[in-house]
Design a protein around this motif. Structure first.
Motif, PDB file in Angstrom:
ATOM      1  N   ASP A  35    -125.984  44.265  71.586  1.00  0.00           N
ATOM      2  CA  ASP A  35    -126.045  44.902  70.452  1.00  0.00           C
ATOM      3  C   ASP A  35    -125.669  44.420  68.997  1.00  0.00           C
ATOM      4  O   ASP A  35    -126.499  44.800  68.234  1.00  0.00           O
ATOM      5  CB  ASP A  35    -124.991  46.296  70.603  1.00  0.00           C
ATOM      6  CG  ASP A  35    -125.700  47.276  71.621  1.00  0.00           C
ATOM      7  OD1 ASP A  35    -126.715  47.163  72.143  1.00  0.00           O
ATOM      8  OD2 ASP A  35    -124.742  48.227  71.792  1.00  0.00           O
ATOM      9  N   THR A  39    -128.112  44.892  65.560  1.00  0.00           N
ATOM     10  CA  THR A  39    -127.600  45.477  64.323  1.00  0.00           C
ATOM     11  C   THR A  39    -127.557  44.360  63.004  1.00  0.00           C
ATOM     12  O   THR A  39    -127.616  44.738  61.952  1.00  0.00           O
ATOM     13  CB  THR A  39    -126.298  45.993  64.360  1.00  0.00           C
ATOM     14  OG1 THR A  39    -125.340  44.942  64.782  1.00  0.00           O
ATOM     15  CG2 THR A  39    -126.360  47.243  65.301  1.00  0.00           C
ATOM     16  N   PRO A  48    -133.127  44.528  60.416  1.00  0.00           N
ATOM     17  CA  PRO A  48    -132.476  44.617  61.657  1.00  0.00           C
ATOM     18  C   PRO A  48    -133.422  45.217  62.872  1.00  0.00           C
ATOM     19  O   PRO A  48    -134.106  46.196  62.501  1.00  0.00           O
ATOM     20  CB  PRO A  48    -131.304  45.521  61.528  1.00  0.00           C
ATOM     21  CG  PRO A  48    -131.046  45.479  59.905  1.00  0.00           C
ATOM     22  CD  PRO A  48    -132.341  45.357  59.464  1.00  0.00           C
ATOM     23  N   VAL A  50    -132.689  47.096  65.118  1.00  0.00           N
ATOM     24  CA  VAL A  50    -132.322  48.409  65.362  1.00  0.00           C
ATOM     25  C   VAL A  50    -132.964  49.435  64.406  1.00  0.00           C
ATOM     26  O   VAL A  50    -133.154  50.727  64.686  1.00  0.00           O
ATOM     27  CB  VAL A  50    -131.004  48.737  65.540  1.00  0.00           C
ATOM     28  CG1 VAL A  50    -130.154  48.953  64.106  1.00  0.00           C
ATOM     29  CG2 VAL A  50    -130.562  49.977  66.417  1.00  0.00           C
ATOM     30  N   TRP A  51    -133.191  49.113  63.280  1.00  0.00           N
ATOM     31  CA  TRP A  51    -134.036  49.882  62.243  1.00  0.00           C
ATOM     32  C   TRP A  51    -135.342  49.932  62.721  1.00  0.00           C
ATOM     33  O   TRP A  51    -135.873  51.055  62.644  1.00  0.00           O
ATOM     34  CB  TRP A  51    -134.033  49.168  60.890  1.00  0.00           C
ATOM     35  CG  TRP A  51    -134.548  49.875  59.707  1.00  0.00           C
ATOM     36  CD1 TRP A  51    -133.865  50.996  58.919  1.00  0.00           C
ATOM     37  CD2 TRP A  51    -135.916  50.200  59.401  1.00  0.00           C
ATOM     38  NE1 TRP A  51    -135.026  51.469  58.167  1.00  0.00           N
ATOM     39  CE2 TRP A  51    -136.526  51.155  58.401  1.00  0.00           C
ATOM     40  CE3 TRP A  51    -137.304  49.507  60.010  1.00  0.00           C
ATOM     41  CZ2 TRP A  51    -137.224  51.261  57.874  1.00  0.00           C
ATOM     42  CZ3 TRP A  51    -138.503  49.681  59.553  1.00  0.00           C
ATOM     43  CH2 TRP A  51    -138.356  50.728  58.476  1.00  0.00           C
ATOM     44  N   PRO A  93    -129.983  46.739  56.137  1.00  0.00           N
ATOM     45  CA  PRO A  93    -128.527  46.890  56.803  1.00  0.00           C
ATOM     46  C   PRO A  93    -127.603  47.373  56.410  1.00  0.00           C
ATOM     47  O   PRO A  93    -126.288  47.740  56.842  1.00  0.00           O
ATOM     48  CB  PRO A  93    -128.361  45.124  56.849  1.00  0.00           C
ATOM     49  CG  PRO A  93    -129.405  44.413  56.412  1.00  0.00           C
ATOM     50  CD  PRO A  93    -130.274  45.502  55.694  1.00  0.00           C
ATOM     51  N   PRO A  99    -126.838  53.915  65.556  1.00  0.00           N
ATOM     52  CA  PRO A  99    -126.269  52.604  66.365  1.00  0.00           C
ATOM     53  C   PRO A  99    -127.334  52.545  67.316  1.00  0.00           C
ATOM     54  O   PRO A  99    -127.950  53.559  67.776  1.00  0.00           O
ATOM     55  CB  PRO A  99    -124.935  52.953  66.831  1.00  0.00           C
ATOM     56  CG  PRO A  99    -124.533  54.395  66.804  1.00  0.00           C
ATOM     57  CD  PRO A  99    -125.715  55.006  65.488  1.00  0.00           C
TER      58      PRO A  99
END
Length: 439
Positions: A35, A39, A48, A50-51, A93, A99
């Motif tokens: 993780d 991130t 990132p 995760v985006w 970011p 999350p």
């Protein structure tokens, strides 16, 4: 009689297959690291990971569940966070991003509802639903972000996280290094490819004088000769803007290369290796490609020249979907879909060559062209101006052909990519051309 290509069951199966393929790749790219790597921002040039993951789900929700199905927004409060035009990559970011666990859940929940929708959608009535266009558009969008995430993996520091088998060694190529493409008109673009995007449309006739084009992309060995001959230290080969860029940024070789004694090394997805001489050169910007071509006494092909070399069948005087014909790409035709994590050696895929004998026009490396990104005559923005129209202009250069990081659903003989001429983190290479005069 119903066109089999537009038969509802066929369209539904194609949409399901392409959506499922894209999601499997997204899952791979976001599950192979912990993780904190999802991130983190590994480069200010990229989001990132995760985006990208939540953005994929948000676009799918907006276009398929809200626009096509007319449903209420699942999470309207996150639309602005995942609007690619509202926040530049360097700033993402600092946004209140979902999350990793929540982003995965959101994208999964959207996909479940989309698959239910797919079962009940009639593929007619609107431009978005005709031939399942909206589903194809979303599959292409996800694969394009998968390519973006693969770029982020290449920029990421740390140990290797992705693995894939290498391409098969290419047989020794004994044919000519260039071929003559006869002059005359050909049909550029498409008005019939059902999932083609707006900048590929409409089909139109284009006159192209005769020219010669390389039968393979420029290799690392050939590019190294340019370096060793002082190519980066001689302003004769560079445009004024290119010269200012490479001098101002102390650029002396392709991105990720470094000299170790008498040899060149490169970093590729966390692994340091000797630069393979027979592979197409990778991670060069437009300025570098243009300078090499000048040094070699040649030039970059125009976009129209590239497409004529890739699609025109002189025997039938027609434009094909791909260099090898109209069939969808198979593993024998091209290096696509992240099947490998590197280009195949120059001269690979003889079954994918054009009628004139040009190889690797599809897959391996995106190929810079000499052309600015401009609309075709009769262009109409669809389904939104921000896909293509806002980028038209001389500040962007066109790339063609896809790369090993590109899936077949987002790569056609008519597909157009574009970027700033300084970009090097993308999977970009090139081939050269020269005018034939009256030959």
């Amino acid at each position: 009689m119903t066109d089999p290509a537009h038969d509802a069951d066929t369209l539904r199966e194609r949409a399901l297959t392409t959506l499922t393929t894209a999601r499997a790749r997204t899952t791979l790219l976001t599950s192979c690291v912990e993780d904190p790597d999802l991130t983190a921002q590994h480069s200010p040039l990229m989001s990132p990971l995760v985006w990208d993951l939540a953005h994929i789900g948000n676009q799918e929700e907006q276009w398929l569940l809200r626009t096509v199905a007319g449903r209420e927004a699942m999470r309207p409060e996150i639309d602005g966070i995942y609007d690619a035009f509202e926040h530049p990559r360097a700033a993402r970011p600092n946004l209140p991003l979902l999350p990793p666990t929540e982003a995965r859940h959101y994208a999964s929940e959207v996909r479940g509802r989309v698959l239910d929708l797919l079962e009940s959608t009639a593929f007619h009535g609107t431009r978005l639903t005709e031939a399942a266009f909206a589903f194809g558009m979303i599959a292409q969008h996800e694969q394009q972000h998968d390519e973006t995430m693969l770029i982020t993996h290449q920029l990421r520091k740390g140990p290797q996280a992705l693995t894939a088998p290498d391409p098969e060694p290419a047989p020794l190529v004994t044919g000519p290094s260039e071929v003559l493409v006869p002059g005359g008109p050909f049909t550029m673009g498409t008005s019939t490819e059902p999932w083609a995007l707006d900048n590929e449309r409409p089909a139109h006739r284009r006159e192209v004088p005769p020219f010669y084009i390389d039968t393979t992309p420029v290799t690392n060995a050939a590019y190294k000769a340019f370096i060793e001959d002082g190519g980066y230290d001689d302003d004769r080969w560079w445009t004024p803007e290119g010269w200012a860029h490479i001098r101002g940024n102390s650029i002396h070789a392709p991105l990720f290369w470094r000299r170790d004694g008498k040899q060149w090394l490169r970093r590729r997805f966390g692994v340091t290796e000797v630069v393979p001489p027979d592979e197409p050169v990778l991670h060069v910007c437009w300025y570098e490609a243009d300078a090499y071509a000048r040094w070699a006494g040649r030039r970059l092909p125009t976009e129209a020249e590239w497409e004529k070399a890739a699609r025109h069948d002189p025997a039938g005087d027609r434009s094909m979907r791909y260099p090898w014909g109209d069939d969808d790409p198979g593993p024998e035709h091209a290096n696509l879909g992240q099947r490998h994590l590197r280009p195949a050696p120059a001269g690979s895929y003889p079954e994918g060559e054009s009628p004139l004998g040009v190889r690797q026009l599809i897959g391996d490396v995106w190929e810079w062209t000499a052309s600015d990104f401009l609309p075709y005559p009769g262009f109409q923005a669809f389904p939104y101006k921000e896909y293509s129209e806002v980028f038209f202009g001389p500040e962007y250069k066109v790339l063609r052909g896809g790369a090993f990081a590109v899936d077949a659903v987002a790569c056609r003989g008519t597909f157009r990519n574009w970027d700033y001429p300084i970009r090097r983190q993308i999977f970009s290479g090139f081939r050269t051309a020269r005018s034939a005069g009256n030959a």
